[in-house]
Design a protein around this motif. Structure first.
Motif, PDB file in Angstrom:
ATOM      1  N   TYR A 116       0.754  -1.079  -0.143  1.00  0.00           N
ATOM      2  CA  TYR A 116      -0.041  -0.089  -0.039  1.00  0.00           C
ATOM      3  C   TYR A 116       1.050   1.158  -0.794  1.00  0.00           C
ATOM      4  CZ  TYR A 116      -3.377   3.493   1.546  1.00  0.00           C
ATOM      5  OH  TYR A 116      -4.340   4.541   1.727  1.00  0.00           O
ATOM      6  N   ILE A 117       2.083   1.193   1.132  1.00  0.00           N
ATOM      7  CA  ILE A 117       2.332   2.451   0.728  1.00  0.00           C
ATOM      8  C   ILE A 117       4.578   1.746   0.622  1.00  0.00           C
ATOM      9  CG2 ILE A 117       3.663   4.145   3.028  1.00  0.00           C
ATOM     10  CD1 ILE A 117       0.969   3.895   3.601  1.00  0.00           C
ATOM     11  N   VAL A 118       4.858   2.359   0.003  1.00  0.00           N
ATOM     12  CA  VAL A 118       6.108   2.362  -0.055  1.00  0.00           C
ATOM     13  C   VAL A 118       6.849   3.881  -0.012  1.00  0.00           C
ATOM     14  CG1 VAL A 118       8.613   1.776  -1.543  1.00  0.00           C
ATOM     15  CG2 VAL A 118       6.129   0.943  -1.537  1.00  0.00           C
ATOM     16  N   ARG A 119       7.772   3.818   0.956  1.00  0.00           N
ATOM     17  CA  ARG A 119       8.396   5.699   1.055  1.00  0.00           C
ATOM     18  C   ARG A 119       9.535   5.770   0.287  1.00  0.00           C
ATOM     19  NH1 ARG A 119       3.528   7.735   3.553  1.00  0.00           N
ATOM     20  NH2 ARG A 119       3.077   7.022   5.803  1.00  0.00           N
ATOM     21  N   GLU A 120      10.044   6.874   0.263  1.00  0.00           N
ATOM     22  CA  GLU A 120      11.424   6.946  -0.177  1.00  0.00           C
ATOM     23  C   GLU A 120      12.120   7.672   0.891  1.00  0.00           C
ATOM     24  OE1 GLU A 120      11.897   8.194  -4.124  1.00  0.00           O
ATOM     25  OE2 GLU A 120      10.210   8.713  -4.495  1.00  0.00           O
TER      26      GLU A 120
ATOM     27  N   LEU B 203       4.083  -3.640  -7.096  1.00  0.00           N
ATOM     28  CA  LEU B 203       2.806  -2.964  -7.029  1.00  0.00           C
ATOM     29  C   LEU B 203       2.627  -1.945  -6.204  1.00  0.00           C
ATOM     30  CD1 LEU B 203      -0.084  -5.978  -8.350  1.00  0.00           C
ATOM     31  CD2 LEU B 203       0.860  -3.161 -10.060  1.00  0.00           C
ATOM     32  N   MET B 204       2.350  -0.962  -7.051  1.00  0.00           N
ATOM     33  CA  MET B 204       2.507   0.165  -5.194  1.00  0.00           C
ATOM     34  C   MET B 204       0.707   0.939  -5.469  1.00  0.00           C
ATOM     35  SD  MET B 204       6.317   1.941  -4.815  1.00  0.00           S
ATOM     36  CE  MET B 204       5.811   2.264  -6.697  1.00  0.00           C
ATOM     37  N   ASP B 205       0.328   1.124  -4.137  1.00  0.00           N
ATOM     38  CA  ASP B 205      -1.157   1.666  -4.249  1.00  0.00           C
ATOM     39  C   ASP B 205      -1.040   3.275  -4.622  1.00  0.00           C
ATOM     40  OD1 ASP B 205      -3.906   1.664  -4.131  1.00  0.00           O
ATOM     41  OD2 ASP B 205      -3.602   3.350  -2.115  1.00  0.00           O
ATOM     42  N   TRP B 206      -1.924   3.467  -5.916  1.00  0.00           N
ATOM     43  CA  TRP B 206      -1.668   4.469  -6.334  1.00  0.00           C
ATOM     44  C   TRP B 206      -1.852   5.813  -5.239  1.00  0.00           C
ATOM     45  CZ3 TRP B 206      -5.509   8.867  -6.222  1.00  0.00           C
ATOM     46  CH2 TRP B 206      -4.710  10.323  -6.692  1.00  0.00           C
TER      47      TRP B 206
ATOM     48  N   HIS C 129      -5.024   0.596  -8.521  1.00  0.00           N
ATOM     49  CA  HIS C 129      -6.047   2.286  -8.393  1.00  0.00           C
ATOM     50  C   HIS C 129      -5.952   3.649  -9.156  1.00  0.00           C
ATOM     51  CE1 HIS C 129      -8.125  -1.703  -5.786  1.00  0.00           C
ATOM     52  NE2 HIS C 129      -7.986  -2.357  -7.217  1.00  0.00           N
ATOM     53  N   PRO C 130      -5.471   3.482 -10.142  1.00  0.00           N
ATOM     54  CA  PRO C 130      -5.913   5.116  -9.790  1.00  0.00           C
ATOM     55  C   PRO C 130      -6.757   5.321 -10.060  1.00  0.00           C
ATOM     56  CG  PRO C 130      -4.869   3.996 -12.740  1.00  0.00           C
ATOM     57  CD  PRO C 130      -4.664   2.937 -10.902  1.00  0.00           C
TER      58      PRO C 130
ATOM     59  N   ILE D  54     -10.816   7.061  -6.264  1.00  0.00           N
ATOM     60  CA  ILE D  54     -10.237   7.460  -5.162  1.00  0.00           C
ATOM     61  C   ILE D  54     -10.159   7.244  -4.069  1.00  0.00           C
ATOM     62  CG2 ILE D  54      -9.699  10.031  -4.193  1.00  0.00           C
ATOM     63  CD1 ILE D  54     -10.308  11.446  -6.592  1.00  0.00           C
ATOM     64  N   ASN D  55     -11.233   7.018  -3.573  1.00  0.00           N
ATOM     65  CA  ASN D  55     -11.243   6.609  -1.909  1.00  0.00           C
ATOM     66  C   ASN D  55     -10.917   4.847  -2.424  1.00  0.00           C
ATOM     67  OD1 ASN D  55     -11.885   8.560   0.069  1.00  0.00           O
ATOM     68  ND2 ASN D  55     -13.022   8.821  -2.265  1.00  0.00           N
ATOM     69  N   GLU D  56     -11.239   3.889  -2.997  1.00  0.00           N
ATOM     70  CA  GLU D  56     -11.967   2.313  -3.089  1.00  0.00           C
ATOM     71  C   GLU D  56     -10.075   2.317  -3.586  1.00  0.00           C
ATOM     72  OE1 GLU D  56     -12.911  -0.850  -6.074  1.00  0.00           O
ATOM     73  OE2 GLU D  56     -13.152   0.270  -6.791  1.00  0.00           O
ATOM     74  N   ARG D  57      -9.268   1.994  -2.504  1.00  0.00           N
ATOM     75  CA  ARG D  57      -7.552   1.178  -2.568  1.00  0.00           C
ATOM     76  C   ARG D  57      -7.158   0.345  -1.849  1.00  0.00           C
ATOM     77  NH1 ARG D  57      -6.925   5.084  -4.905  1.00  0.00           N
ATOM     78  NH2 ARG D  57      -5.815   4.032  -5.605  1.00  0.00           N
ATOM     79  N   ASN D  58      -5.839  -0.010  -2.987  1.00  0.00           N
ATOM     80  CA  ASN D  58      -5.606  -1.320  -2.549  1.00  0.00           C
ATOM     81  C   ASN D  58      -4.840  -1.800  -1.788  1.00  0.00           C
ATOM     82  OD1 ASN D  58      -4.471  -3.937  -2.642  1.00  0.00           O
ATOM     83  ND2 ASN D  58      -3.934  -4.764  -4.686  1.00  0.00           N
TER      84      ASN D  58
END
Length: 400
Positions: free
Chosen positions: A74-78, A102-105, A130-131, A141-145
């Motif tokens: 869901y989240i990959v930081r930098e 894969l990263m969530d938009w 899910h862009p 926008i609200n439907e996230r992976n």
């Protein structure tokens, strides 16, 4: 005065359009969503509750990959934690392995385009889940992976609550210690994590690799009976209700956000009425506006019915766990909130093994030791601002 009227009308119109968009998007979603349930499997499962330990094991396994790496977060930081992760992916791709990320938009919105290009330049296939898209822009926008899945050579799988970033190893000064639960799986269950990743890959890229046998090597059954339950913004309520109904003695719910559906809160009261001990473990800190306060719309009535509410104060609590009667536990990516129930794409693991459940209970008992019990006196003394946030959270609960 005319300008104010026009602005207010425009704002009202925008809100109405957003509500209509959301309802139409939800209707379309429910018409298309499928109820996927994997069969019970036998695997060996290890539990991680410390980010540093988890990432050490995961990164070591990634470095030993021989054929392919599939990762969804869901989240990959930098930051330096994600830098090591991304460096491993690039190195393995340059060695000739198939590497897919894969990263969530929404969750990874701040991930830089330059970093994506660097990954692709090394041979890593990178896509965002899910862009936003028309015709239901607000709903999309609200439907996230929200899934977190890592599969290595089709033989090792990781799944749970941890994303990739420094806060998940307790290096964010605001959050402090980060408490979460994540699983390492070897055995039959890995094929289901692999299939789910490839299903998400197809959904977001159009490339269907689900039936490619090279991603499903022969697997030896393990010792622990379990079952992966993927949900795509529907059917999670049924899973949780089924677990609650099974309880005869005890229910423990550990979650960062407690915003249950009406059906779930009803089943919890039913459990309390039949003498089941109910404990809810949530964080004292908040990482998102309103989410912590939303739980106070439910806590007073639950406490009055006999439930115990624990508030973890030793850092931030992000675990997603349910334990039923020391016999079944559920660990995964889904929070006990309406966003996970009705919007997010999640995956949970039901574990039917009393010995493993005892290990989970040992960790939860440690969490409770680092928590305070919510009292009626505390509820009375909550500030006007906190109670105001609670009321706003109630209105916005479908999006929380």
């Amino acid at each position: 005065m005319v300008i104010i009227t026009v602005v207010l009308f425009a704002l009202f119109l925008l809100i109405m359009l957003a509500i209509l968009d959301f309802k139409l998007g939800r209707k379309k979603h429910l018409a298309e969503v499928e109820h996927d349930v994997f069969p019970k499997r036998k695997s060996n499962i290890s539990l991680f509750t410390d980010g540093g330990t988890l990432f050490k094991h995961m990164y070591d396994d990634l470095r030993e990959a021989k054929e392919h790496i599939h990762a969804l977060f869901y989240i990959v930081r930098e930051d330096h934690i994600s830098k090591e992760f991304l460096s491993i992916l690039k190195e393995k791709a340059e060695e000739g392995l198939e590497v897919r990320l894969l990263m969530d938009w929404g969750g990874s919105f701040k991930f830089k385009k330059e970093t994506v290009q660097q990954l692709k330049g090394s041979g890593v296939e990178v896509y965002f889940c899910h862009p936003p898209k028309f015709p239901h822009l607000f709903y999309s926008i609200n439907e996230r992976n929200h899934r977190k899945i890592t599969v290595i050579d089709g033989k090792i799988g990781y799944v749970g609550g941890y994303n990739v970033g420094k806060e998940y190893v307790g290096q964010d000064s605001k959050m402090g210690v980060w408490r979460d639960y994540h699983l390492k799986v070897t055995g039959e269950g890995v094929k289901d994590l692999q299939f789910q990743f490839l299903q998400d890959w197809k959904d977001d890229t159009g490339i269907d690799l689900r039936e490619n046998n090279q991603y499903y090597p022969p697997l030896t059954p393990g010792e622990i009976t379990h079952q992966f339950i993927p949900t795509n913004g529907a059917f999670l309520t049924e899973t949780f209700v089924s677990l609650i109904k099974k309880a005869k003695k005890q229910i423990i719910i550990a979650t960062p956000y407690f915003i249950p559906s009406d059906e779930l809160i009803k089943e919890l009261f039913n459990a309390l009425n039949r003498g089941v001990k109910v404990s809810v473990l949530v964080p004292q800190k908040e990482d998102h506006l309103l989410l912590r306060d939303a739980g106070f719309n439910y806590f007073p009535a639950l406490m009055q019915a006999g439930a115990t509410i624990y508030r973890f104060y030793y850092g931030f609590y992000h675990a997603k766990v349910m334990v039923i009667d020391e016999e079944i536990c559920d660990i995964g990516t889904a929070n006990f909130d309406k966003r996970s129930l009705f919007l997010n794409h999640e995956i949970n693991c039901l574990i039917y093994d009393s010995e493993f459940v005892q290990c989970v209970l040992h960790e939860i008992q440690e969490d409770m030791h680092n928590s305070e019990v919510l009292t009626p006196d505390y509820l009375k003394k909550r500030s006007f601002l906190a109670k105001g946030k609670q009321r706003v959270a109630k209105i916005l609960s479908p999006l929380l």
